[in-house]
Each structure stands twice: as structure tokens, then as C-alpha cells.
Enzyme design. Structure first.
Site, PDB file in Angstrom:
ATOM      1  N   SER A 163       0.816  -1.211   0.000  1.00 25.96           N
ATOM      2  CA  SER A 163       0.000   0.000   0.000  1.00 25.96           C
ATOM      3  C   SER A 163       0.853   1.266   0.000  1.00 25.96           C
ATOM      4  O   SER A 163       1.949   1.312   0.574  1.00 25.96           O
ATOM      5  CB  SER A 163      -0.936  -0.004   1.208  1.00 25.96           C
ATOM      6  OG  SER A 163      -0.209  -0.040   2.410  1.00 25.96           O
ATOM      7  N   GLN A 205      -4.373  -7.384   6.130  1.00 20.43           N
ATOM      8  CA  GLN A 205      -5.294  -8.206   5.338  1.00 20.43           C
ATOM      9  C   GLN A 205      -5.653  -9.512   6.034  1.00 20.43           C
ATOM     10  O   GLN A 205      -6.603 -10.190   5.633  1.00 20.43           O
ATOM     11  CB  GLN A 205      -4.699  -8.501   3.954  1.00 20.43           C
ATOM     12  CG  GLN A 205      -4.549  -7.277   3.060  1.00 20.43           C
ATOM     13  CD  GLN A 205      -5.893  -6.681   2.643  1.00 20.43           C
ATOM     14  OE1 GLN A 205      -6.929  -6.979   3.214  1.00 20.43           O
ATOM     15  NE2 GLN A 205      -5.867  -5.817   1.643  1.00 20.43           N
ATOM     16  N   ASN A 248       2.770  -9.656  13.711  1.00 16.05           N
ATOM     17  CA  ASN A 248       2.868  -9.400  15.146  1.00 16.05           C
ATOM     18  C   ASN A 248       2.249 -10.584  15.889  1.00 16.05           C
ATOM     19  O   ASN A 248       1.816 -11.562  15.264  1.00 16.05           O
ATOM     20  CB  ASN A 248       2.226  -8.062  15.522  1.00 16.05           C
ATOM     21  CG  ASN A 248       0.737  -8.002  15.201  1.00 16.05           C
ATOM     22  OD1 ASN A 248       0.031  -9.009  15.235  1.00 16.05           O
ATOM     23  ND2 ASN A 248       0.249  -6.809  14.889  1.00 16.05           N
ATOM     24  N   THR A 275       6.768  -9.892  15.866  1.00 17.03           N
ATOM     25  CA  THR A 275       7.040  -8.733  16.709  1.00 17.03           C
ATOM     26  C   THR A 275       6.136  -8.779  17.936  1.00 17.03           C
ATOM     27  O   THR A 275       4.970  -9.150  17.850  1.00 17.03           O
ATOM     28  CB  THR A 275       6.841  -7.424  15.931  1.00 17.03           C
ATOM     29  OG1 THR A 275       5.519  -7.382  15.384  1.00 17.03           O
ATOM     30  CG2 THR A 275       7.843  -7.317  14.793  1.00 17.03           C
ATOM     31  N   LEU A 276       6.696  -8.363  19.086  1.00 19.40           N
ATOM     32  CA  LEU A 276       6.028  -8.528  20.374  1.00 19.40           C
ATOM     33  C   LEU A 276       5.820  -7.203  21.089  1.00 19.40           C
ATOM     34  O   LEU A 276       5.686  -7.167  22.318  1.00 19.40           O
ATOM     35  CB  LEU A 276       6.849  -9.471  21.263  1.00 19.40           C
ATOM     36  CG  LEU A 276       7.224 -10.831  20.652  1.00 19.40           C
ATOM     37  CD1 LEU A 276       8.213 -11.566  21.546  1.00 19.40           C
ATOM     38  CD2 LEU A 276       5.975 -11.674  20.413  1.00 19.40           C
ATOM     39  N   GLY A 277       5.788  -6.094  20.352  1.00 22.50           N
ATOM     40  CA  GLY A 277       5.583  -4.789  20.962  1.00 22.50           C
ATOM     41  C   GLY A 277       6.721  -4.443  21.912  1.00 22.50           C
ATOM     42  O   GLY A 277       7.904  -4.601  21.571  1.00 22.50           O
ATOM     43  N   GLY A 285       9.801  -6.740  22.356  1.00 20.04           N
ATOM     44  CA  GLY A 285      10.797  -6.953  21.317  1.00 20.04           C
ATOM     45  C   GLY A 285      10.297  -7.822  20.186  1.00 20.04           C
ATOM     46  O   GLY A 285       9.211  -7.618  19.653  1.00 20.04           O
ATOM     47  N   ASP A 339       6.356  -1.256  10.166  1.00 21.39           N
ATOM     48  CA  ASP A 339       6.978  -1.012   8.859  1.00 21.39           C
ATOM     49  C   ASP A 339       8.446  -0.620   9.027  1.00 21.39           C
ATOM     50  O   ASP A 339       9.314  -1.057   8.264  1.00 21.39           O
ATOM     51  CB  ASP A 339       6.222   0.091   8.113  1.00 21.39           C
ATOM     52  CG  ASP A 339       4.768  -0.266   7.854  1.00 21.39           C
ATOM     53  OD1 ASP A 339       4.466  -1.466   7.723  1.00 21.39           O
ATOM     54  OD2 ASP A 339       3.937   0.658   7.791  1.00 21.39           O
TER      55      ASP A 339
END
Length: 328
Positions: free
Chosen positions: A8, A173, A195, A223-225, A228, A257
């Protein structure tokens, strides 16, 4: 070699709500949901997953190739990206539709409610990858990010048919796609990004276990916020990398991103997955400290300083020879 980033390209409308969304939700009345939130501000920023990733890569000194569809209103945005080392020559310009719009409200707990108008993005299904690779040369990876679903399928199928190494990054999506779509988008990927919540969606909707997903992709990055990131691979021990402490948490849009930009840049430099995850976390922290997905500045000296503080001098030494940012 080059990095093709498909996905996008959008304009972001970002708002902040001073309370918590959860305080306005009645669990047994969700089927009659009707809520309105008075927001404190509005920021209009450049965005879109593919453009955000390209911006991060460009700021790290690479020259990513942006692949996506936009409207004729893209002129100023194109100039901005090209000034930040992004190749926009393969972006498809619609003659009938506007560039996509992302409208997002965050509350004080960093929860998000968002809407996305695809606009010209629906024409990404008309883009063929082979002519782009003929123009720019062989590709390290083709990242296929959230986009028009038919466009994502076309790019994924072409990668499998032509033997292009691809990165599956379906993210937003996943909430709308069914199991069959998701299976087609990730099967055969060299790398899968998600995530933690999206990882659960993948297993739930595909019916595959975590091991079965790993049988179909080379490496799964979750990804784990604030905790990490975790890197899983077939027949390999998981790698856990802590997040970089933020100076001030301002707005989370685009953090994933930026992580992807850092991760792919490190791979392009020939570094391993642990170093890639560390660089991804370093770039990501700059986004959460700003409003807007492309408003951060990567300074070479500051990046190395924060790297040393979080991961140590040895990691900084591995990054230092490759790091060519726009700013000293």
C-alpha cells in the site's frame, strides 16, 4: 541486487483520543455497537506500508524499489520519496482513482481503531513484477505487503513461478482474508512477518499449527511490541531480541513497517537474523517517538549510540561499516 517492496501507498489521517476505547464498549451489546469519540487533534501524514518500508530503507542508505498503485495526486509524495533514495519509476498511476487513505484514531492506551479506503490500490493487480526486475536487476527479496488482495495473490504467484525469493507480510489483510487466501499468501515465503496477534490469526484461519507454518516458510518473524521480537525457523532455536527503550512513546502507527525496513536492510548487508532483528528494533523506536510514519530522522551517530546502549559495542561494530544514512 535490489529490494522490491510491494504494498500500500497511502495518506494517513491520524487522530488521538484522550480516553480509552474500552471504557465505551459494552461487551454484551457489541452487536449493536454505535460509538463516537471526540478526538483532540488531526495529523495528515504520508503513509502506506510499502512506502513506509521504502522510506526506512532509503534512510539507511539503500535504494528500494516501490511497487504499488497511486492516483494522480501522488506528485508531491513521489518527490519526497525520491529525495529519500526510493525508486518510484515502477509505481502505477491510476487515471480515475485517488491514492489510498488510512484513517486511524489511537487512545491513551495505544489501542487503535482504523479504516482504510483503497482507492487506486485496487489497480495494483495490474502490475507485473518481471518487467521491474528486468529494469533494476536481480532482486534480493520481493516483499509482498498488505495491498489489494488480488494484487497480493498475483505477486505471490509470480514469485513462486519465476523463482523470486519473497517475503510474506499480509498484516492488515489477515483480519479480512479467509484461510485459503492466507495459505496462498504465505506458502513458500522465505520470510513471514507478523505481530503476535496476527500470528494467532494465521494459525486460526489456516488451520495450520506453528510447526506447520514453519514447514512452509523459511523464517517467521513475530514482533512482540514492548517485549521486542522473536525469530523462529525450521530446525533452529528461537531467537529473542529485546526492544530498544523509547525516550517518549507518542504514536505507534508505522512502527512495524520501520522494523521491517531495518530487518531487510541488515539482511541486504549480509548480516544474520539476530542482527537484523536488532536493527529492526532500532529503526522502529524512532517511529514510536514521532507522530507520522515518515517523520523520523535517522542520524548515523545517534543510531550507533542507541545501539551500543541497548545491544552493546559488538553489535554497533557489526553495523558501523554498512550504515550509510542521509544524516551524519
Amino acid at each position: 541486487m535490489s529490494l522490491l517492496i510491494a504494498g500500500s501507498i497511502a495518506t494517513d489521517h491520524l487522530m488521538s483520543f484522550a480516553g480509552k476505547f474500552s471504557d465505551s464498549l459494552v461487551v454484551d451489546q457489541l452487536d449493536k455497537l454505535s460509538v463516537s469519540f471526540l478526538v483532540d487533534d488531526l495529523e495528515v501524514r504520508r503513509g502506506g506500508c510499502a512506502a513506509n518500508i521504502c522510506f526506512g530503507l532509503g534512510n539507511l542508505g539503500l535504494n528500494p524499489v516501490l511497487v504499488g498503485a497511486v492516483g494522480e495526486d501522488f506528485g508531491d509524495y513521489r518527490a519526497w520519496l525520491e529525495r529519500h533514495n526510493v525508486d518510484c519509476d515502477s509505481v502505477h498511476v491510476s487515471t480515475t482513482k485517488h491514492t489510498a487513505r488510512f484513517v486511524c484514531t489511537n487512545d491513551q492506551a495505544m489501542a487503535q481503531i482504523a479504516s482504510f479506503y483503497p482507492g487506486a490500490m485496487s489497480e495494483s493487480r495490474e502490475i507485473e513484477l518481471a518487467p521491474i526486475i528486468e529494469r533494476v536487476g536481480p532482486s534480493d527479496f520481493v516483499l509482498i505487503g498488505p495491498d489489494d488482495p488480488d494484487g497480493m495473490l498475483r505477486h505471490t504467484d509470480e514469485c513462486r513461478q519465476r523463482g523470486y525469493r519473497f517475503v510474506a507480510d499480509p498484516s492488515q489483510q489477515l483480519a479480512f482474508g479467509d484461510g485459503e487466501l492466507i495459505r496462498q499468501l504465505i506458502d513458500g515465503a522465505e520470510i513471514l512477518f507478523s505481530n503476535e496477534y496476527e500470528a494467532s490469526l494465521i494459525t486460526q484461519k489456516t488451520g495450520w499449527s506453528t510447526d506447520e507454518v514453519l514447514d512452509r516458510v523459511g523464517t517467521w518473524i513475530v514482533t512482540l511490541g514492548p517485549q521486542g521480537v522473536r525469530v523462529d525457523g525450521r530446525g533452529r532455536e528461537s531467537i529473542s531480541v529485546p526492544a530498544v527503550p523509547e525516550i517518549e512513546k507518542v504514536e505507534p502507527t508505522g512502527v512495524g513497517d520501520a522494523f521491517r525496513a531495518g530487518f531487510l536492510a541488515a539482511l541486504a548487508w549480509g548480516l544474520d537474523h539476530e542482527r537484523a532483528a536488532q536493527l529492526g528494533c532500532l529503526v522502529a523506536v524512532y517511529v514510536v517517538e514521532q507522530i507520522g510514519t515518515q517523520e523520523y530522522t535517522l542520524s548515523r551517530s545517534d543510531l550507533l549510540k542507541r545501539c551500543t546502549e541497548t545491544y552493546g559495542e559488538r553489535v554497533s561494530a557489526d553495523f558501523e561499516p554498512h550504515l550509510k544514512t542521509i544524516h551524519p
